[in-house]
Design an enzyme around this catalytic site. Sequence first.
Site: not given
Ligand code: WQD
Length: 342
Positions: A125, A150, A154
Amino acid sequence: MKILVTGGTGYIGSHTVVELQQKGHEVIIVDNFSNSEKSVLSSIEKITGILPQFEEFDLVDETRTSDFFKRHNDIGGVIHFAAYKAVGESVEKPLIYYRNNINSLLNILEGMKANNIRNLVFSSSCTVYGQPDKLPVAEDSPIKPALSPYGNTKQIAEEIISDTLKTSDIRAIMLRYFNPIGAHETAHIGELPIGVPNNLIPFITQTAIGKREVLSVFGDDYNTPDGTAIRDYIHIVDLAKAHVVALDRMIENKSLSDGEIFNLGTGNGYSVLEVIKSFEKVSGEKLNYHIVKRRSGDIEKVWADTKFANMELGWKAEKSLDEMTLSAWKWEKELSAHDSNK
Ligand code: WQD
């Protein structure tokens, strides 16, 4: 060639199984349904016409895993997805994450060594980069201290694999995912978050379909053009195809070294508000959202340097953000039609 796909009924695993089968590989899945549903097997069959072979057990169980490898000595490669992946949950339950994600990997590597299986594709990741100092982030960028257990699993897994390569015939390709989103065009498979989604896209589609009241946008005070955080979103099918390319690269002995690392992103960064705008455009829905404070542990902006994957792996993400959000919306509507038929 028979390929073991661990976690093959999960979101990325199931899309990869479809691409493997469509490229002529025989697939056997091992999964324990801790974060997926058995019905995904028949959904894969609906797309490819082939029901994958399947065994249900926990890869943390050393005896069961070793026995599996003894019974399947015709495996030509392993694609290892099986792991817990909720960042927030890993902060609350670190020991569960370390035991599950690390012990399962150790058992897979032992099984490969004992049965002379050489080829491993590992699901890593972009979290290993933390908040990069320079963007786009390339594979040789410094690894930052993990922001969550998490992310740490990785980083540790990559080190375990690298050390194992030095003392065995195993060769590996580690794929660092950016943000995989969307669903297969048939809408037979897609992301199946259990409970309240952590990730942005399922929360958007569930809000639009009426399962959630409102989307909370985590912060609009970042140092970005519109103030919301930026990520490199990549279509799940583009990501899945990269796994088959990586596996075939090793089978055909084209790897430059026994341990290769590739970024799987598009090279484009999009903000949360840009993703919302794309979703509203393709769906015709007005999304109900409000801005709240930042989510702890989030980084501000990241997008991939994809040159190495494009040139060396010979793979490039093709689908646009609109195709990603539209496929996610079609999948959500399929899910809700299916639920209402229950
Ligand atoms: C994306 C953007 C949030 C939800 C994580 C893990 C990564 C992978 C994918 C496993 C960010 C914003 C999110 C919400 C929001 N997982 N957001 N409101 O955090 O980039 O990555 O998930 O492999 O390893 O780190 O993904 O989709 O949670 O967030 O504003 O309800 O959307 O702040 O900027 P992230 P995400």
